[in-house]
Design a protein around this motif. Structure first.
Motif, PDB file in Angstrom:
ATOM      1  N   UNK A 170     -53.027  21.788 -40.385  1.00 54.36           N
ATOM      2  CA  UNK A 170     -54.150  20.931 -40.761  1.00 54.36           C
ATOM      3  C   UNK A 170     -55.106  21.707 -41.668  1.00 54.36           C
ATOM      4  N   UNK A 171     -55.451  21.156 -42.830  1.00 57.26           N
ATOM      5  CA  UNK A 171     -56.396  21.850 -43.722  1.00 57.26           C
ATOM      6  C   UNK A 171     -57.787  21.939 -43.095  1.00 57.26           C
ATOM      7  N   UNK A 172     -58.551  22.898 -43.556  1.00 51.30           N
ATOM      8  CA  UNK A 172     -59.941  23.037 -43.103  1.00 51.30           C
ATOM      9  C   UNK A 172     -60.707  21.753 -43.421  1.00 51.30           C
ATOM     10  N   UNK A 173     -61.536  21.313 -42.470  1.00 53.95           N
ATOM     11  CA  UNK A 173     -62.231  20.045 -42.661  1.00 53.95           C
ATOM     12  C   UNK A 173     -63.492  20.204 -43.497  1.00 53.95           C
ATOM     13  N   UNK A 174     -63.570  19.415 -44.543  1.00 56.37           N
ATOM     14  CA  UNK A 174     -64.773  19.270 -45.351  1.00 56.37           C
ATOM     15  C   UNK A 174     -64.937  17.774 -45.588  1.00 56.37           C
ATOM     16  N   UNK A 175     -66.110  17.199 -45.302  1.00 55.08           N
ATOM     17  CA  UNK A 175     -66.253  15.738 -45.332  1.00 55.08           C
ATOM     18  C   UNK A 175     -65.743  15.057 -46.591  1.00 55.08           C
ATOM     19  N   UNK A 176     -66.071  15.601 -47.765  1.00 56.49           N
ATOM     20  CA  UNK A 176     -65.767  14.891 -49.015  1.00 56.49           C
ATOM     21  C   UNK A 176     -64.587  15.458 -49.780  1.00 56.49           C
ATOM     22  N   UNK A 177     -63.827  16.369 -49.150  1.00 51.41           N
ATOM     23  CA  UNK A 177     -62.749  17.009 -49.891  1.00 51.41           C
ATOM     24  C   UNK A 177     -61.660  17.479 -48.927  1.00 51.41           C
ATOM     25  N   UNK A 178     -60.397  17.269 -49.338  1.00 52.50           N
ATOM     26  CA  UNK A 178     -59.258  17.773 -48.575  1.00 52.50           C
ATOM     27  C   UNK A 178     -58.572  18.829 -49.426  1.00 52.50           C
ATOM     28  N   UNK A 179     -58.565  20.081 -48.987  1.00 51.85           N
ATOM     29  CA  UNK A 179     -58.007  21.158 -49.822  1.00 51.85           C
ATOM     30  C   UNK A 179     -56.562  20.936 -50.230  1.00 51.85           C
ATOM     31  N   UNK A 180     -55.747  20.357 -49.356  1.00 54.44           N
ATOM     32  CA  UNK A 180     -54.349  20.098 -49.671  1.00 54.44           C
ATOM     33  C   UNK A 180     -54.216  18.650 -50.152  1.00 54.44           C
ATOM     34  N   UNK A 181     -53.855  18.419 -51.406  1.00 54.69           N
ATOM     35  CA  UNK A 181     -53.787  17.050 -51.942  1.00 54.69           C
ATOM     36  C   UNK A 181     -52.719  16.186 -51.280  1.00 54.69           C
ATOM     37  N   UNK A 216     -58.834  25.594 -33.968  1.00 55.46           N
ATOM     38  CA  UNK A 216     -59.997  25.100 -34.704  1.00 55.46           C
ATOM     39  C   UNK A 216     -60.094  23.599 -34.799  1.00 55.46           C
ATOM     40  N   UNK A 217     -59.110  22.891 -34.254  1.00 50.25           N
ATOM     41  CA  UNK A 217     -59.137  21.427 -34.333  1.00 50.25           C
ATOM     42  C   UNK A 217     -60.179  20.833 -33.406  1.00 50.25           C
ATOM     43  N   UNK A 218     -60.972  19.930 -33.950  1.00 53.78           N
ATOM     44  CA  UNK A 218     -61.855  19.069 -33.175  1.00 53.78           C
ATOM     45  C   UNK A 218     -62.005  17.784 -33.986  1.00 53.78           C
ATOM     46  N   UNK A 219     -61.850  16.632 -33.365  1.00 52.58           N
ATOM     47  CA  UNK A 219     -61.910  15.396 -34.158  1.00 52.58           C
ATOM     48  C   UNK A 219     -63.321  15.081 -34.628  1.00 52.58           C
ATOM     49  N   UNK A 220     -63.418  14.483 -35.801  1.00 56.19           N
ATOM     50  CA  UNK A 220     -64.671  13.882 -36.254  1.00 56.19           C
ATOM     51  C   UNK A 220     -64.938  12.679 -35.349  1.00 56.19           C
TER      52      UNK A 220
END
Length: 486
Positions: free
Chosen positions: A19-30, A101-105
């Motif tokens: 799972x890519x690192x979570x950023x609200x407005x961007x997903x590092x892996x397209x 590091x996983x935790x759901x939004x």
């Protein structure tokens, strides 16, 4: 291409991808696709599907085991119970960070007004990753007949409410133009561009009434990507309803066109005909993501799908049709003789595209067969062998045709039926008595009278007995017992 098995890792990730690192407005892996589950919000809006706060918390815990990226936990301003449920989920499930590091939004839904947004923020702010999702209608029919507002008024409200949500300290704001699929495209591009400027991090494109065809919905997502200023700075979302049975197809087309968050519900529950089903969307990507979808993937732990489905079914009392894809009672069982023979004796992939274990289903027998009138000799013999019976060649035809006689009368032949069939065949008990006549007298009194005539096959004698019992069946068997003395 058949999708037969998946490798899995510990924790919430499945497959080899992380799972890519979570950023609200961007997903590092397209190629990564976020899964937002709205069972606890849109799903609960199904008539009769209301759940208690404790039930919603249990489902949220199960969704976390499943590894969904976002749990849309409810509509906090709708009731005190829903507020309490969302707050509990945010504080427990939304704060429990895994070793990886996983935790759901944890998201709550609000109309575009300050009161709703404040209530949502109060409910979700205890989560590690809180989200406010706010919506306002943008189609001509909704603006005119429901909101009674102009385009300019709707645009102003949308921008001000997104800014207001950000001012509360929430850095993850999702904006939803309700009925987007029927909205004028130029207005849609305009309002989306403006709410992005105002601070929206996720743009949700709903087919609110389930009217779009898959190619239309895919083109809508593609057109938004091409024509909306600042769209590269947000995550595009699909939210599809199933009024025409196309929610999953539309969701998948949206993903192909560039959406990277897919909103779904367990078992496809939701208002009217429901939403896109999580299990169907996720397994479609699992089976075909590499080949058909150019590498799109999720990190859903698919082995928890069946348990989650059963929990939702139990809590909502919304029972699944047997032929429901993946999680229905018939999804991994076979009756057809041709299917049974080819699948059992050659290769499982002849009639199943995934292993049942991939969604957490452990079958009572390895071959997943049920017996009925369409079953053949091979299916019957295989099941009898599993039950411990070994038949000689000259016994097969006799048992098969007796089985067919039972199958013609019943939709399914159970293991108990097979054992009874074999018991009768193996013991070969000769008949002694044959029923001659029977007469039963009954009425409003609690006692019934039965008269029975039995013929003794051995010596040719005839016997008659009469008995009184509490009910017609009881009186008949009492009379029989008087004759046979057993």
């Amino acid at each position: 291409m058949a999708c037969i098995s998946f490798s899995s890792e510990t924790g919430n990730n499945s497959g080899n991808q992380m799972r890519p690192h979570y950023k609200p407005n961007h997903i590092p892996d397209p190629n990564y696709v976020r899964i937002l589950d709205t069972t606890l919000r849109d799903g609960e809006q199904s008539p009769g599907a209301a759940m208690t706060p404790h039930q919603k918390l249990n489902i949220a815990r199960q969704l976390a085991k499943l590894g969904v990226d976002v749990i849309e936990a409810g509509f906090p301003c709708s009731s005190k119970d829903d507020f309490a449920a969302v707050k509990m989920i945010a504080q427990e499930v939304g704060s429990n960070v895994d070793d990886d590091g996983y935790v759901p939004v944890i998201a709550g839904v609000a109309r575009c007004n300050e009161k709703d947004i404040e209530i949502v923020w109060e409910a979700v702010k205890g989560a590690k990753r809180p989200r406010i999702s706010t919506f306002i209608a943008t189609s001509e029919i909704h603006m005119k007949h429901k909101l009674k507002k102009t385009k300019e008024e709707v645009l102003d409200i949308a921008c001000r409410m997104v800014m207001f949500a950000r001012s509360l300290g929430c850095d993850d704001v999702q904006f939803v133009p309700e009925d987007a699929a029927r909205s004028e495209k130029e207005f849609l591009y305009e309002i989306l561009g403006e709410v992005i400027k105002a601070g929206a991090t996720t743009i949700d494109i709903p087919d609110t009434v389930g009217i779009a065809m898959p190619w239309e919905f895919g083109k809508l997502i593609a057109d938004i990507k091409t024509n909306t200023h600042g769209i590269e700075n947000v995550v595009i979302v699909t939210h599809c309803h199933n009024d025409l049975g196309l929610a999953v197809a539309n969701t998948i087309m949206g993903a192909r066109a560039g959406a990277r968050q897919l909103e779904v519900t367990m078992n496809g529950i939701g208002e009217r005909a429901g939403n896109a089903a999580l299990e169907e969307v996720v397994m479609a990507l699992k089976c075909s993501g590499l080949d058909v979808f150019d590498g799109l993937y999720t990190t859903i732990n698919t082995e928890h799908i069946l348990n989650t489905s059963k929990m939702v079914e139990e809590y909502t009392n919304m029972h699944l049709q047997p032929h429901k894809a993946l999680v229905g009672a018939n999804a991994f069982i076979h009756e057809s003789g041709i299917h049974q023979v080819r699948w059992m004796l050659k290769h499982k992939a002849t009639y199943e595209i995934i292993l049942s274990e991939s969604i957490g289903l452990e079958r009572s027998n390895e071959i997943g067969i049920v017996l009925g009138k369409f079953s053949g000799r091979q299916g019957l013999m295989k099941r009898l062998e599993e039950l411990g019976y070994r038949l000689k060649n000259n016994e097969v035809d006799t048992i098969f045709w007796k089985f067919k006689a039972v199958a013609d009368k019943k939709k399914r032949v159970t293991d108990a039926d097979l054992r009874e069939l074999m018991s009768n065949e193996l013991t070969q008990v000769e008949s002694i008595w044959k029923l001659g006549d029977i007469q039963v007298t009954c009425g409003t009194l609690s006692l019934s009278t039965a008269t029975i005539r039995l013929n003794n096959i051995v010596d040719g004698s005839t016997h008659v007995a009469c008995s009184v019992g509490s009910g017609s069946i009881y009186s008949v068997f009492k009379a029989v017992n008087l004759i046979v003395k057993v």
